[in-house]
Scaffold this motif. Sequence first.
Motif, PDB file in Angstrom:
ATOM      1  N   LYS A 255       2.998  -3.354  -3.240  1.00 17.46           N
ATOM      2  CA  LYS A 255       3.603  -3.853  -1.996  1.00 17.46           C
ATOM      3  C   LYS A 255       2.748  -4.989  -1.423  1.00 17.46           C
ATOM      4  N   ASP A 256       3.389  -5.840  -0.617  1.00 14.65           N
ATOM      5  CA  ASP A 256       2.665  -6.979  -0.026  1.00 14.65           C
ATOM      6  C   ASP A 256       1.604  -6.527   0.968  1.00 14.65           C
ATOM      7  N   ASP A 257       1.834  -5.343   1.568  1.00 11.58           N
ATOM      8  CA  ASP A 257       0.867  -4.898   2.579  1.00 11.58           C
ATOM      9  C   ASP A 257       0.023  -3.718   2.090  1.00 11.58           C
ATOM     10  N   MET A 258       0.021  -3.476   0.770  1.00  6.73           N
ATOM     11  CA  MET A 258      -0.889  -2.444   0.258  1.00  6.73           C
ATOM     12  C   MET A 258      -2.327  -2.951   0.441  1.00  6.73           C
ATOM     13  N   ILE A 259      -3.285  -2.024   0.625  1.00  3.28           N
ATOM     14  CA  ILE A 259      -4.680  -2.468   0.617  1.00  3.28           C
ATOM     15  C   ILE A 259      -5.435  -1.779  -0.528  1.00  3.28           C
ATOM     16  N   VAL A 260      -6.385  -2.517  -1.092  1.00  2.35           N
ATOM     17  CA  VAL A 260      -7.224  -1.948  -2.143  1.00  2.35           C
ATOM     18  C   VAL A 260      -8.581  -1.637  -1.532  1.00  2.35           C
ATOM     19  N   MET A 261      -9.009  -0.383  -1.659  1.00  5.56           N
ATOM     20  CA  MET A 261     -10.314   0.029  -1.159  1.00  5.56           C
ATOM     21  C   MET A 261     -11.190   0.467  -2.336  1.00  5.56           C
TER      22      MET A 261
END
Length: 306
Positions: A255-261
């Motif tokens: 998704k465009d608003d996924m974040i990777v941590m």
Amino acid sequence: MRHLMSPLDFSVEELDQLLDLAGDIERHPEKYAHACDGKKLATLFYEPSTRTRLSFEAAMLNLGGSVLGFSSAASSSASKGESVSDTIRMISCYADICAMRHHKEGAPMVASAVSSIPVINAGDGGHQHPTQTLTDLLTIRSLKGRLGNLTIGLCGDLKFGRTVHSLVKALARYENVTFVFISPEELRVPSYIKEDVLDAQNLPYREVERLEDVMADLDILYMTRVQQERFFNEEDYIRLKDFYILDNKKMSLAKDDMIVMHPLPRVNEISVEVDKDPRAAYFRQVQYGVYVRMALILTLLEVKVC
Ligand code: NCD
């Protein structure tokens, strides 16, 4: 006096207050610059660390306090055979609060039983890492705006990765969190987490092997390194270490608003090309770690700043 051994040592309400305090520190750091004048933090690191130890030290220095400690078992009296209990009794005479990392599960708990200063578990073996979890919760709340209604994928070494164990326990207390565990068969999340935390509360989770199959469903992708130091045999490590490599191609499925941590250190599991993607949040996560540790030190020392 309070210690921090597990993220569950704070209630959800107390955690909210702690994260609010960390948010205030981020906005008004000058207000807190002398909050711990004259206080000392001891960092007792029997196992290697860069971020956790230095972020604790930066946190105390930002509060006007000072720091002392050691950064390996070899440079402490542990190498002469001193017990953790004896060391902490002595440190209690030198410092007001301490953060301890140890390769043995439960060592900080043993220390807390005899300590006269607050003890913070800064990572015990493959067990827990509560201050990384506070960092992760602050990052998620700041970047996603919520701690519930999320689908989080945890990928990599879910067996030995203590940051994963602590984060699952903490997030399981929020509404509507779905866990997707992405790992090779050998590195699956331990059954005590599945049974005691997830099944016990009827929380939904999936276990998969291919990252590509679930990428599109995720709000957060939490990558982890394969924990070389906890493997019993080198061959298994070599076989599994590059099982996952997150690259731009895989990121294109998200998704465009996924974040990777990532708790860091990264080895090969995230290609450096991903660093430029605005969804890469792992270096911002490091900064949140300082604010949250400042908030934790203030809370455990019961220092109030008006
Ligand atoms: C983690 C740890 O020590 O468990 N690192 C950290 O504290 N940021 C993760 C790791 O070592 O892989």
